[in-house]
Enzyme design. Sequence first.
Site, short mmCIF file in Angstrom:
data_model
loop_
_atom_site.label_atom_id
_atom_site.label_comp_id
_atom_site.label_asym_id
_atom_site.label_seq_id
_atom_site.Cartn_x
_atom_site.Cartn_y
_atom_site.Cartn_z
N HIS A 194 5.95 -0.70 1.20
CA HIS A 194 5.84 0.37 0.21
C HIS A 194 6.85 0.15 -0.90
O HIS A 194 7.96 -0.30 -0.64
CB HIS A 194 6.12 1.73 0.83
CG HIS A 194 5.36 1.96 2.08
ND1 HIS A 194 4.01 1.75 2.17
CD2 HIS A 194 5.77 2.36 3.31
CE1 HIS A 194 3.62 2.02 3.39
NE2 HIS A 194 4.66 2.39 4.11
N TYR B 229 0.84 -1.20 0.00
CA TYR B 229 0.00 0.00 0.00
C TYR B 229 0.87 1.25 0.00
O TYR B 229 2.06 1.17 0.31
CB TYR B 229 -1.02 0.01 1.14
CG TYR B 229 -0.49 -0.31 2.54
CD1 TYR B 229 0.16 0.64 3.29
CD2 TYR B 229 -0.72 -1.58 3.09
CE1 TYR B 229 0.60 0.34 4.57
CE2 TYR B 229 -0.28 -1.88 4.37
CZ TYR B 229 0.38 -0.91 5.10
OH TYR B 229 0.80 -1.20 6.36
#
Length: 354
Positions: free
Chosen positions: A330, A280
């Site tokens: 990430h 995400y």
Amino acid sequence: MCIFPFPHFPRKLSFTCHYAMSLLKRRKIRAFTVLFCIVTFTMFLFSYTLHDPSLYFFKYPFRLPDSFFSKGQCGCQQCMTELDDDPWFTERFNLSVHPLLTRRNSLLTDDTYRWWQWLQAEQQPANFSEVVEKLFQVIPDADLYMDAGPERCRTCAVVGNSGNLKGTRYGTLIDSNDVIIRMNQAPTSGYEEDVGSRTTHHVMYPESAIDLDNTTSLLLIPFKTLDLQWIISALTTGSIQHTYIPVQSRIKANRDRVLIYSPTFFKYVYDTWLENHGRYPSTGFLSLLFAIHICDTVSVYGFGSDHYGNWHHYWEENNMGGAFRHTGVHDGDYEYNITLLLADKHKIKMFKGR
Ligand SMILES: *[C@@H]1O[C@H](CO)[C@@H](O)[C@H](O)[C@H]1NC(C)=O
Ligand SMILES: *[C@@H]1O[C@H](CO)[C@@H](O)[C@H](O)[C@H]1NC(C)=O
Ligand SMILES: *[C@@H]1O[C@H](CO)[C@@H](O)[C@H](O)[C@H]1NC(C)=O
Ligand SMILES: *[C@@H]1O[C@H](CO)[C@@H](O)[C@H](O)[C@H]1NC(C)=O
């Protein structure tokens, strides 16, 4: 009407007469039109200068303000949306996805809800719509900042936490923006010269929360239903002390200024802007996209590594190079690429620091 006294005159001439008369009429109209234009233009200039207390036009007859012939859609010289916009940008940028959660947009699609719950794999979440209802009894339910238009010029600074801010003296420049967004643990006290002292929005999640002053908006990024329950609790009873790690049970913040990052917008950022890279988006990237949707100009500070290629926080000693780029959740490289691309296309201004 053209009354012609000589019936034997060639028809052609009679025709010419008709023509001359109509031309005369048309000329009158033309003269009137020209006069009308002059009057309108004069009135326009007059009302324009009246609007502007500095009598702009008379002071600078050859220089009109930015907004006057702006090819963009806002009151700044450069706007987030321009008439001749880049296709890569217009394909992605969608103003109808609102960044903030409201009662109205709180009904998530099954797809969004499932994706959002999957982020931190919450076991047995509470009933989402009931939690949202309780939430908006504690914080305001307002669809803010969706007021883009030719009159608005909202300048924003997104201040990341990179060590590349050290020694930059960006503080005054950062503080000159209308909106100043900081994130997670970011302190200003002691670092004002480089990072500024004003904060209008502080982006955080329960596990990264810090106390704020009364004038700053807390912008919560929820990753699970428990995060919404946590903010209710942290502003009232203080009963939630643990998520997947211990968290601050109470938070100092002005509850009239608490905002919630919309899960729908969160997924839009991940799908549309990151094309599903990483698990995400990072807080920095989410803050950047928030700014891009609520501001007319966006300046970005403290993103990326420092000049040694190290990734660390500006308030910490540089002893953990690489620790923040490859956290597994990430895709920092991909996010940074998109950030650079936005700068290339003049959608944001990057201040790269040192
Ligand atoms: C923008 O978002 C709205 C609301 O989610 C959606 O209905 C619409 O299709 C999107 N537009 C584009 C061009 O993707
Ligand atoms: C959540 O609560 C609402 C209102 O109380 C109810 O209508 C809905 O069915 C509940 N949803 C689930 C998944 O239990
Ligand atoms: C913070 O601001 C609110 C109004 O937004 C006000 O009611 C409250 O008294 C303020 N608190 C402090 C400590 O200044
Ligand atoms: C970033 O962009 C560069 C050049 O455009 C490209 O070579 C590189 O693969 C990109 N990196 C990622 C992680 O997408």
